[in-house]
Design an enzyme around this catalytic site. Sequence first.
Site, PDB file in Angstrom:
ATOM      1  N   SER A  62       0.864  -1.354   0.013  1.00 39.39           N
ATOM      2  CA  SER A  62      -0.082   0.037  -0.223  1.00 39.39           C
ATOM      3  C   SER A  62       0.859   1.115  -0.139  1.00 39.39           C
ATOM      4  O   SER A  62       2.087   1.113   0.415  1.00 39.39           O
ATOM      5  CB  SER A  62      -0.919   0.097   1.265  1.00 39.39           C
TER       6      SER A  62
HETATM    7  N1  SAM Z   1      -0.533  -4.538   4.114  1.00 37.81           N
HETATM    8  C1  SAM Z   1       0.270  -5.048   2.609  1.00 37.81           C
HETATM    9  C2  SAM Z   1       1.616  -4.565   2.662  1.00 37.81           C
HETATM   10  O1  SAM Z   1       1.943  -3.639   3.666  1.00 37.81           O
HETATM   11  O2  SAM Z   1       2.383  -4.839   1.816  1.00 37.81           O
HETATM   12  C3  SAM Z   1      -0.404  -4.730   1.530  1.00 37.81           C
HETATM   13  C4  SAM Z   1      -1.741  -5.472   1.245  1.00 37.81           C
HETATM   14  S1  SAM Z   1      -2.528  -5.502  -0.400  1.00 37.81           S
HETATM   15  C5  SAM Z   1      -2.989  -4.125  -0.538  1.00 37.81           C
HETATM   16  C6  SAM Z   1      -3.853  -6.732   0.059  1.00 37.81           C
HETATM   17  C7  SAM Z   1      -3.502  -7.940   0.265  1.00 37.81           C
HETATM   18  O3  SAM Z   1      -4.714  -8.618   0.739  1.00 37.81           O
HETATM   19  C8  SAM Z   1      -2.887  -8.684  -0.938  1.00 37.81           C
HETATM   20  O4  SAM Z   1      -1.845  -9.497  -0.551  1.00 37.81           O
HETATM   21  C9  SAM Z   1      -4.143  -9.976  -1.001  1.00 37.81           C
HETATM   22  O5  SAM Z   1      -3.637 -11.045  -1.634  1.00 37.81           O
HETATM   23  C10 SAM Z   1      -4.588  -9.827   0.279  1.00 37.81           C
HETATM   24  N2  SAM Z   1      -5.966 -10.515   0.502  1.00 37.81           N
HETATM   25  C11 SAM Z   1      -7.101 -10.320  -0.230  1.00 37.81           C
HETATM   26  N3  SAM Z   1      -8.033 -11.057   0.142  1.00 37.81           N
HETATM   27  C12 SAM Z   1      -7.415 -11.811   1.083  1.00 37.81           C
HETATM   28  C13 SAM Z   1      -8.266 -12.582   2.134  1.00 37.81           C
HETATM   29  N4  SAM Z   1      -9.557 -13.012   2.100  1.00 37.81           N
HETATM   30  N5  SAM Z   1      -7.604 -13.155   3.217  1.00 37.81           N
HETATM   31  C14 SAM Z   1      -6.157 -12.758   3.154  1.00 37.81           C
HETATM   32  N6  SAM Z   1      -5.571 -11.853   2.354  1.00 37.81           N
HETATM   33  C15 SAM Z   1      -6.246 -11.397   1.475  1.00 37.81           C
END
Ligand code: SAM
Length: 660
Positions: A62
């Site tokens: 993000s």
């Molecule tokens: N917090 C992260 C960072 O600092 O790098 C960025 C996260 S990214 C914007 C969102 C993440 O949520 C992705 O890696 C995606 O694979 C994950 N995601 C989406 N749906 C999910 C779920 N149901 N459970 C766990 N992870 C999930």
Amino acid sequence: MNRFENLRKQMIDHQMVARGLRDQSVINAISAVQREEFISKDLVEFAYTDSPLPIAANQTISQPYIVALMTAALELKPDERVLEVGTGSGYAAAVLSKIAKEVYTIERHKILANTARRRLEELGYKNIQVLIGDGTLGWPEYAPFDAIVVTAGGPNVPEALKQQMAIGGRLVIPVGSALHAQKLIRIRRVGKNEYKEEDLGSVRFVPLIGAAGWEDERAIKPAGKKTEENLQELVYKSSEHFASINHINLNNLLKRIGDCRLVLLGEASHGTAEFYEMRARITQELIEKKDFSIVAVEADWPDATYINHYIHGTAPDPLLESKPFSRFPTWMWANHSVHEFIRWLKKHNSVRPQSTKVNFYGLDLYSLYSSMEMVLSYLEKVDPETAEVARLRYGCLMPWANNPEIYGQLTVTKQYRECEKDVLVTLRDLLKKRLEYSFADGEKFFNATQNARLVANAERYYRTMYYAENNSWNQRDQHMFETLQAVLEHKDQEAKVIIWEHNSHIGDARATQMSARGELNIGQLVRQKYGDNAYLIGFGTDHGTVAAASEWGGPMEVKQIRPSNIDSYEHIFHEVRTDNFLLPLRKPLLEITRNKLSAERLERAIGVIYQPETELQSHYFYASLSHQFDEYIWFDETRAVEPLARGVTKDVPDTYPFGL
Ligand code: SAM
């Protein structure tokens, strides 16, 4: 202080504190985490830029400011336990771990979870546990949590997460049925069955996929709902198909445009012949059948003035001359498609009375040097004494006329004085003499004031360029909008205008990833001012060739466009059973198609530079197509524009703008 420490400090000052972040515990936590360790080696130089970055599995780390904002919204205390859904790179978990006692984080992609776990371990984070799984179900074994943060956007708040909050706990999550409607929400559990919800503003995240999230990456259908007709088929049924630009019947499009006074025509690259030729076709019909009388384009004011004189029969063909349009990227305007179009404009004007002739203007601001020259040469003719004073004032900028971005850098680092006052006073002096000067020739006076306005806006543009990128982008689009206003005021407030610019300028910025970075564009400003009186048309393609350079100032190359990314709008359109079509979005043939095209997807933007090798990072952004445009025109395969044979004139200053 090493290079990254320095960048981190600047990031905190410029991206966080400047935007009002005051929570010292969050500032300390962000200061203590090396963001460069959480992204791939080839992107480390962008580690502290104000934007999300790609990581594996098509996901993102993000934007730093969003991490800070969400962490602050959790109101964490040192003895608390926090759950994060969406580990991604592990960066946000690392930040959380600097404040809270224990961090639990869940990631659905195995590769991301494993990489983050290893990375966090190597960096010495001891209070973080990473789980591979569906975070929409929470982590019941460790519940309740004092705080829960979800870093992907879902259609609803998952019930399991509400249940796994401690009383007094906070849940921060982006929720929305589409990109346009995604809101960051904070929910407080104030009693066993009592929750309070607050709206923290608009955000844009990758989809939350899982049992209580979206069904798949396309974020179209909440999990568990029955399958409907596929989108490709809906687009097919909702569009008008055509075989070629020459034979297309545009009557229905003209009906949809109706009484709109502004028609904005986009392009998905600056080097595709079909985009120019189709815009020319539509423009010709609007001029002939609906009395449009102004064409305003993404070119510099002085260059476009040459075209305006040419189409009024008062100057030679500027595209055959070497001076106008000699700044990189020359092919953007000096190409065969544009040449044919301006010849048509000249012919059209030649048989019209003066009052109904079409005028051609440039809205962009990259002509600092030639605009200064034009102001001075005007003043020398009408008022040589004032010209002397103006020459002295513009002298402040002259040393940097060849590289105005150096001027910007020098003023930021306080190594050179700011020229703001000098350029503004020159403009003011000119405006003060409006009556006197315009009495002699109103058209020439208007031209000179527009150049003086451009110099003033360009000075500010370069001065703020190094301060915050979105700031200078906004100044450029605001300048284009102001120029449009000035043209209307000068010509006729009721005149009908056609605008040619890249999709990224004319598609409403509020419906794209740009708005999360605080960026606006002329499409948004026009919609805000003129509402339904403006009609915004986007363009797109899947594959073929495009004229573009590999780097700023580099030679034009004919490059192969990569077939579109699987998660993009372009990929959907490529799979439609026809090659070329017009897709009405404001008045759709099927309402359901428009609704489905509002879900967030990738969209491709090729500028004057195209780097197919890093296409996903450098040329795709998230957008909500049916909110961005009123209509979309698709060419499955396209070809590069053919440049006219002329070179870049060396003595014309080159500037360093955005590549779009
Ligand atoms: N917090 C992260 C960072 O600092 O790098 C960025 C996260 S990214 C914007 C969102 C993440 O949520 C992705 O890696 C995606 O694979 C994950 N995601 C989406 N749906 C999910 C779920 N149901 N459970 C766990 N992870 C999930």
